[in-house]
Scaffold this motif. Structure first.
Motif, PDB file in Angstrom:
ATOM      1  N   ASP A  35       6.275  -5.770  -7.373  1.00 14.99           N
ATOM      2  CA  ASP A  35       6.166  -6.837  -8.214  1.00 14.99           C
ATOM      3  C   ASP A  35       5.873  -8.403  -7.480  1.00 14.99           C
ATOM      4  O   ASP A  35       5.858  -9.267  -8.354  1.00 14.99           O
ATOM      5  N   VAL A  36       5.466  -7.958  -6.612  1.00 11.59           N
ATOM      6  CA  VAL A  36       4.935  -9.668  -5.641  1.00 11.59           C
ATOM      7  C   VAL A  36       3.626  -9.168  -5.195  1.00 11.59           C
ATOM      8  O   VAL A  36       3.205  -8.083  -4.866  1.00 11.59           O
ATOM      9  N   GLU A  37       2.660 -10.066  -5.408  1.00 14.96           N
ATOM     10  CA  GLU A  37       1.256  -9.918  -5.221  1.00 14.96           C
ATOM     11  C   GLU A  37       0.878  -9.482  -3.694  1.00 14.96           C
ATOM     12  O   GLU A  37       1.780  -9.844  -2.658  1.00 14.96           O
ATOM     13  N   SER A  38      -0.005  -8.435  -3.781  1.00 13.11           N
ATOM     14  CA  SER A  38      -0.054  -7.958  -2.077  1.00 13.11           C
ATOM     15  C   SER A  38      -0.559  -9.134  -1.075  1.00 13.11           C
ATOM     16  O   SER A  38      -0.167  -8.942   0.076  1.00 13.11           O
ATOM     17  N   LYS A  39      -1.093 -10.220  -1.738  1.00 15.33           N
ATOM     18  CA  LYS A  39      -1.855 -11.163  -0.684  1.00 15.33           C
ATOM     19  C   LYS A  39      -0.214 -11.970   0.002  1.00 15.33           C
ATOM     20  O   LYS A  39      -0.545 -12.385   0.978  1.00 15.33           O
ATOM     21  N   ASP A  40       0.782 -11.672  -0.791  1.00 14.56           N
ATOM     22  CA  ASP A  40       1.991 -12.316  -0.436  1.00 14.56           C
ATOM     23  C   ASP A  40       2.873 -11.309   0.307  1.00 14.56           C
ATOM     24  O   ASP A  40       3.570 -11.786   0.911  1.00 14.56           O
ATOM     25  N   TYR A  41       2.726 -10.138  -0.421  1.00 12.40           N
ATOM     26  CA  TYR A  41       3.781  -9.176   0.204  1.00 12.40           C
ATOM     27  C   TYR A  41       3.170  -8.434   1.395  1.00 12.40           C
ATOM     28  O   TYR A  41       2.855  -7.327   1.409  1.00 12.40           O
ATOM     29  N   SER A  42       3.011  -9.052   2.273  1.00 11.50           N
ATOM     30  CA  SER A  42       2.424  -8.382   3.685  1.00 11.50           C
ATOM     31  C   SER A  42       2.765  -9.780   4.815  1.00 11.50           C
ATOM     32  O   SER A  42       3.077 -10.564   4.813  1.00 11.50           O
TER      33      SER A  42
END
Ligand code: NA7
Length: 531
Positions: free
Chosen positions: A53-60
């Protein structure tokens, strides 16, 4: 001499990065992982519909500018298989496999004061010694299945979502019971409803959910975004949630009603929980402001669900919006318009028992072929206290935390020298973008171990007084918000008998990072360093 410098328990996002960071700092490392693959939470939670539920651009990870340029996410919100592919790619790319031991559950870790080392015991009976023990066990790893009378007699298959069979589970044409309507239940329900002949959703507490508006990543957008990734990461690290957000910066209570509705609707249409809840500065601290947003969300449920009585039953009223994890789904509420989906209110008619052919509530019986538990986790502490961790004098961590977890900065606990937790209770952890918090903790631990070596120390331990002050601060901050008003897993309310202590730190990722940096700059203030 110890077998390794650092024993890492767990190989999820935290353990994987810990192995890389400690090795890059010249330390010897061994990570132990219970799963047959890496990924932790993302390994185990392979139920249909599992999505971040966190965007991929952030969750990395942000630690490698090359990695973040090379890797391309396919969707705005990554599905579980893609997150798992990413983590495996990281392990390949940085050559981490030789240092990770799979299929090995750590059962105990004991501090040997005479030798100043940790003795780590695994379920294969082996013991390894390490100078430092880093518990990277995840906040949502110890799953819970409620003890329902008769469950053992159920004739069909039943699974907790976090132990979903890796080969999948064919529910086509089946009558399925789903217990639990948290983030997981809300994700898995539409998937089951798409194939089952009948889905019964057993709801104890109605929940808030915002749309994802998930979509494929546009390559043009990705190129432009990646050009500024470095400065974006810095903003994330200094932000409140570990994700740069653009709120209005104003309190809702000072805004005209129509403008609030317009603004919330814009964010609702754009999708995502963090930008929605972050629209106004007072939503999570003032109940009156919170009520405005909650009513907006109930209006959306009434729009989505055809039957007004059903819509009312699905409308959360028991707690402030955001005080429990805000769920995200594009199709959960509308799913209840399908003829094969039934909502069962187990608040007014609780589950009585399970029998071979189904489930009985105090009001009716439901014939079922399969049963799915999306009933959550013994969050934040369960994964730590289920290991027999023993510090100075043989004191067990579970004993020390009997009245609730006690940590200094969520990274260490008094009486347990040279032991660190990654995103432990008392750190922002689950109330932040976990990857940002994980990187910060791992780097702080790495630097602390480096500092000890540089200044001739070998042991670091949190002072009880520093721990007391930190816990008081964590509690004070939590009680200045609406969070304690909910019976959530943040406060341990979901586990019968668990002490009611607000566990995550709500002071914000940026301010928390600054505090940790200050502690380090002051020679690890609040810790005793010794030889
Ligand atoms: P959650 O959010 O803890 O949700 C668990 C759900 O299961 C919730 O609806 C509970 O109802 C329900 N539950 C738990 N125990 C029972 C019993 N005994 N009887 C009936 N219903 C029960 O877990 P999730 O896996 O959905 O999400 C965890 C986190 O993972 C999530 O927040 C994200 O960060 C990712 P309750 O509300 O307690 O009445």
């Amino acid at each position: 001499m110890a077998d390794v410098d650092v024993a890492v328990v767990g190989a999820g996002f935290a353990g994987i990065y810990a192995v890389h960071a400690f090795r890059s700092a010249g330390l010897t490392v061994r990570a132990f992982e219970a799963g047959s693959g890496i990924g932790g939470t993302w390994f185990w939670n392979c139920y249909p519909g599992a999505r971040c539920d966190v965007e991929s651009k952030d969750y990395s990870y942000s630690f490698s500018p090359e990695l973040e340029q090379e890797w391309s996410w396919s969707e705005r919100y990554p599905a579980q298989p893609e997150v798992l592919r990413y983590l495996n790619h990281v392990a390949d790319r940085f050559g981490l496999w030789p240092f990770i031991q799979l299929n090995t559950r750590v059962t105990g870790a004991t501090w040997d004061s005479a030798r100043s080392e940790w003795v780590v015991t695994t379920d294969d009976g082996a013991q390894r010694t390490a100078r430092f023990c880093v518990l990277a066990v995840g906040c949502l790893s110890a799953y819970q299945v409620p003890s329902l009378p008769g469950l053992e007699s159920f004739a069909g298959p039943w699974y907790h979502t976090s132990r979903w069979p890796r080969a999948g589970m064919d529910l086509t044409g089946q009558r399925v019971g789903l217990i639990g309507t948290g983030s997981t239940g809300i994700q898995v329900a539409p998937e089951i409803a798409g194939v089952a002949s009948q889905l019964y959703v057993f709801q104890r507490t109605a929940n808030f959910s915002v749309p994802n508006r998930n979509r494929a990543i546009d390559p043009e957008w990705e190129r432009a975004f990646k050009a500024n990734y470095r400065s974006y990461r810095k903003q994330a690290q200094e932000s409140f949630l570990g994700v740069p957000l653009t709120g209005t910066g104003r309190p809702a209570l000072a805004e005209p009603a129509e403008q609030i509705q317009r603004n919330l609707m814009e964010r609702w249409q754009a999708g995502g929980g963090m930008p929605f809840l972050g629209a106004y500065t007072d939503v999570l601290v003032d109940r009156a402001a919170n009520d405005i947003v909650a009513e907006f969300m109930r209006d959306r449920i009434r729009e989505a669900v055809d039957d007004p009585q059903l819509a009312e039953l699905l409308s959360p009223r028991a707690f402030p919006v955001g005080a429990k994890r805000l769920c995200q789904s594009d199709d959960y509420f509308a799913m209840f318009n399908q003829p094969n989906v039934t909502l069962v209110d187990i608040r007014t008619a609780p589950i009585d028992s399970v029998y071979p052919g189904g489930l009985r509530t105090s009001a009716a019986s439901y014939e079922l072929d399969a049963l799915v538990f999306a009933t959550g986790f013994d969050a934040l502490t369960g994964s730590l206290t289920r290991i027999d961790v023993r510090g100075t004098g043989g004191v067990a961590l579970a004993e020390k935390w009997a009245a609730g977890p006690r940590t200094y900065l969520g990274v260490a606990t008094a009486g347990f020298p040279n032991m660190f937790m990654v995103t432990g209770p008392g750190s922002p952890s689950v109330l932040s973008n976990m990857v940002v918090s994980i990187e910060q903790h791992v780097e702080w631990i790495r630097d602390c171990v480096g500092y000890l070596g540089s200044y001739g120390f070998s042991i670091v331990e949190a002072k009880p007084s520093a721990e007391d002050a930190w816990m008081a601060h964590v509690t004070e901050v939590a009680h200045s918000t609406v969070f304690p008003l909910a019976d959530s897993w943040y406060i341990g309310a979901n586990i019968p008998g668990k002490p009611r202590v607000f566990m995550p730190y709500l002071g914000g990722v940026g301010p928390y990072r600054s505090r940790c940096d200050e502690v380090a700059a002051a020679g690890y203030e609040g810790f005793v360093l010794s030889v």
